[in-house]
Design an enzyme around this catalytic site. Structure first.
Site, PDB file in Angstrom:
ATOM      1  N   GLU A 163      39.875 -24.348  23.798  1.00 46.60           N
ATOM      2  CA  GLU A 163      38.807 -23.839  24.630  1.00 46.60           C
ATOM      3  C   GLU A 163      37.396 -24.987  24.624  1.00 46.60           C
ATOM      4  OE1 GLU A 163      38.516 -19.360  24.795  1.00 46.60           O
ATOM      5  OE2 GLU A 163      40.435 -19.331  25.327  1.00 46.60           O
ATOM      6  N   GLU A 372      47.679 -18.950  25.937  1.00 45.67           N
ATOM      7  CA  GLU A 372      46.971 -17.323  25.999  1.00 45.67           C
ATOM      8  C   GLU A 372      46.601 -16.605  27.592  1.00 45.67           C
ATOM      9  OE1 GLU A 372      42.729 -17.073  23.875  1.00 45.67           O
ATOM     10  OE2 GLU A 372      43.760 -18.698  22.750  1.00 45.67           O
TER      11      GLU A 372
HETATM   12  C1  BGP Z   1      39.711 -16.765  23.854  1.00 42.89           C
HETATM   13  C2  BGP Z   1      40.434 -17.060  22.298  1.00 42.89           C
HETATM   14  C3  BGP Z   1      41.250 -16.182  21.093  1.00 42.89           C
HETATM   15  C4  BGP Z   1      40.443 -14.760  21.376  1.00 42.89           C
HETATM   16  C5  BGP Z   1      40.477 -14.603  23.090  1.00 42.89           C
HETATM   17  C6  BGP Z   1      40.154 -12.970  23.402  1.00 42.89           C
HETATM   18  O1  BGP Z   1      39.258 -17.243  24.430  1.00 42.89           O
HETATM   19  O2  BGP Z   1      40.597 -18.461  22.308  1.00 42.89           O
HETATM   20  O3  BGP Z   1      40.358 -17.315  19.806  1.00 42.89           O
HETATM   21  O4  BGP Z   1      39.849 -14.033  21.066  1.00 42.89           O
HETATM   22  O5  BGP Z   1      39.688 -15.491  23.710  1.00 42.89           O
HETATM   23  O6  BGP Z   1      39.084 -14.099  23.192  1.00 42.89           O
HETATM   24  P1  BGP Z   1      38.110 -11.663  22.281  1.00 42.89           P
HETATM   25  O7  BGP Z   1      39.276 -11.517  20.714  1.00 42.89           O
HETATM   26  O8  BGP Z   1      36.657 -11.559  22.263  1.00 42.89           O
HETATM   27  O9  BGP Z   1      38.470 -10.520  23.131  1.00 42.89           O
END
Ligand code: BGP
Length: 471
Positions: A163, A372
């Site tokens: 990201e 993801e």
């Molecule tokens: C993405 C990241 C992850 C993860 C996910 C969920 O952007 O790559 O590392 O954390 O988001 O985000 P959060 O944990 O803030 O809900």
């Protein structure tokens, strides 16, 4: 009829080193900048323990195998491999990832490996002021080359930087921005250096890994126009450019697109491009797009005379606590009346994944994998000792269905890795916001026994994998 998935489609889940491993001071690992940031949170949710995957990876991989996984996406921790500036890799760190990869291979689970997921070693941060100094390019190259040499005989799929677009767009929140006052211009210099690091990784992968494939990992948030007002359509296009298209065009076409070049000109921004840089980027031909997708956004026109407003994400976990960004003259984001929201104000929008796959396929004609996609919630153990998470099952079912429709639309998708396998540390919300198929018995307030409890969604996903995506 349920959509059909390709025969060799890889089903799995996802994690990142600093969010799942713990053991931050063990076997020679030194601190990462993210350790320091995460320690500012409540006890035990700092990343020194989190899900303790470093010590329990065998148990975790066994659970993956029992669910029928064919892929697992995880990241390598840079400070485990290079704990200091000496240029000598840490054998103990290498050993951990060798063990993890071998364990996955034992069960025929394909490792999909991210090279950088926010855990910059403190020594790198201090030496190069994060990503501000071009000196980091050489160190990053040294690190990724070691990864390719050590693990490339067993790892075929590699991901460069997680990201990058989000790190630039939310620079302060994700620790990339070092000076708020100059970030408006600095971000493009920092971004350019990251692009060069990405390019180095792509080139080195093709050089060192036989049959190796590598791609970037944009955080993709489709942007819809708020209304049929033509100005809202242009606003949505502007938002899409400034939050994702600039990056995706660079990765796929290996040059900065016309939009960003005129944006820099209009705003008097020097992105720090030096002689030879674009030639290097030109050589970095990616093999696929790895896509992180959780949600969509909605944009409407924003008058040039409006006050700018930065995006303030909802960290409270109580709906309605979000402040949308305003970029005068270009766009502002807003709530979408057609979708539901999570407790952290993330849109629950399964169509977003179909839209994204269609969009990326239409623009770039490259294979895609989902790295993801998931549902963050306050999960609890019920009195019956189980974790019931029907909302997560519904979320995932709807998302996977829409991904299937995108495949029927003609998109080439090779793998789906939901976030996350076990509960792990959320980027913004400790252990309170859980994503896992497997519950980890610990809380923000108290360190408990870290027992693994498969949630209802684990059993549901396992069945879905067995029928190759039908449910
Ligand atoms: C993405 C990241 C992850 C993860 C996910 C969920 O952007 O790559 O590392 O954390 O988001 O985000 P959060 O944990 O803030 O809900």
């Amino acid at each position: 009829n349920d959509p059909l998935f390709p025969k060799n489609f890889m089903w799995g889940a996802s994690s990142s080193a600093w969010q799942v491993e713990g053991a931050v001071n063990e076997d020679g690992r030194t601190s990462a900048i993210i350790d320091i940031n995460s320690k500012k949170k409540k006890p035990y949710t700092d990343n020194s323990i989190t899900a303790d995957h470093y010590h329990r990876y065998k148990e975790d991989v066994k659970l993956m195998a029992e669910a029928g996984f064919s892929s697992y996406r995880f990241s390598i921790s840079w400070p485990r491999i290079y704990p200091d500036a000496s240029g000598v890799p840490n054998q103990k760190g290498i050993e951990f990832y060798n063990n993890l990869i071998n364990e996955l291979k034992k069960y025929n689970i394909e490792p999909i490996v991210t090279l950088y997921h926010y855990d910059m070693p403190v020594w790198v941060d201090e030496m190069f002021n994060g990503w501000y100094d071009r000196g980091i390019i050489e160190k990053f190259d040294e690190y990724v080359r070691t990864c390719f040499r050590e693990f490339g005989d067993r790892v075929k799929y590699w991901l460069s930087i997680n990201e990058q677009n989000m790190q630039i767009c939310y620079g302060e929140w994700l620790g990339v921005c070092k000076n708020k006052d100059t970030w408006f211009e600095d971000k493009w210099k920092v971004n350019h250096i990251m692009n060069l690091c990405h390019a180095k990784a792509v080139i080195a992968c093709h050089e060192l890994v036989e049959g190796g494939k590598i791609g970037p990992v944009p955080g993709y948030v489709p942007i819809y126009p708020y209304s049929a007002n033509p100005e809202d359509q242009i606003a949505a296009m502007n938002a899409e450019e400034l939050t994702e298209k600039v990056w995706n065009d660079l990765y796929a076409h290996r040059k900065y697109n016309g939009f960003i070049q005129s944006y820099w000109k209009e705003n008097n921004i020097n992105p720090g491009i030096q002689e030879g840089d674009m030639e290097l980027i030109e050589q970095a031909k990616i093999d696929f797009f790895a896509l992180n997708c959780y949600r969509s956004n909605t944009a409407k026109a924003c008058d040039i005379n409006e006050e700018p407003q930065e995006y303030l994400l909802n960290k409270s976990g109580v709906k309605g606590n979000l402040i949308f960004p305003k970029v005068p003259g270009l766009y502002q984001l807003t709530y979408n009346p057609f979708v539901e929201y999570t407790d952290w104000d993330w849109e629950i929008d399964p169509v977003a994944i179909r839209y994204m796959l269609r969009y990326v396929w239409d623009h770039y004609q490259l294979p895609m994998m989902i790295t993801e996609n998931g549902y963050g919630a306050y999960d609890k153990v019920s009195p019956d000792g189980k974790v019931h998470d029907p909302e997560r099952i519904k979320f995932l079912r709807d998302q996977i269905y829409q991904m299937g429709l995108a495949i029927m639309d003609g998109c080439e998708v090779i793998s789906y890795n939901l976030w996350s396998f076990t509960d792990l540390l959320s980027t913004g919300n400790g252990m309170a916001k859980r994503y896992g198929l497997v519950y980890i018995n610990t809380t923000d307030e108290e360190l408990l026994d870290l027992k693994r409890i498969p949630k209802d969604s684990y059993y549901w996903y396992s069945n879905l994998i067995k029928s190759n995506g039908r449910n």
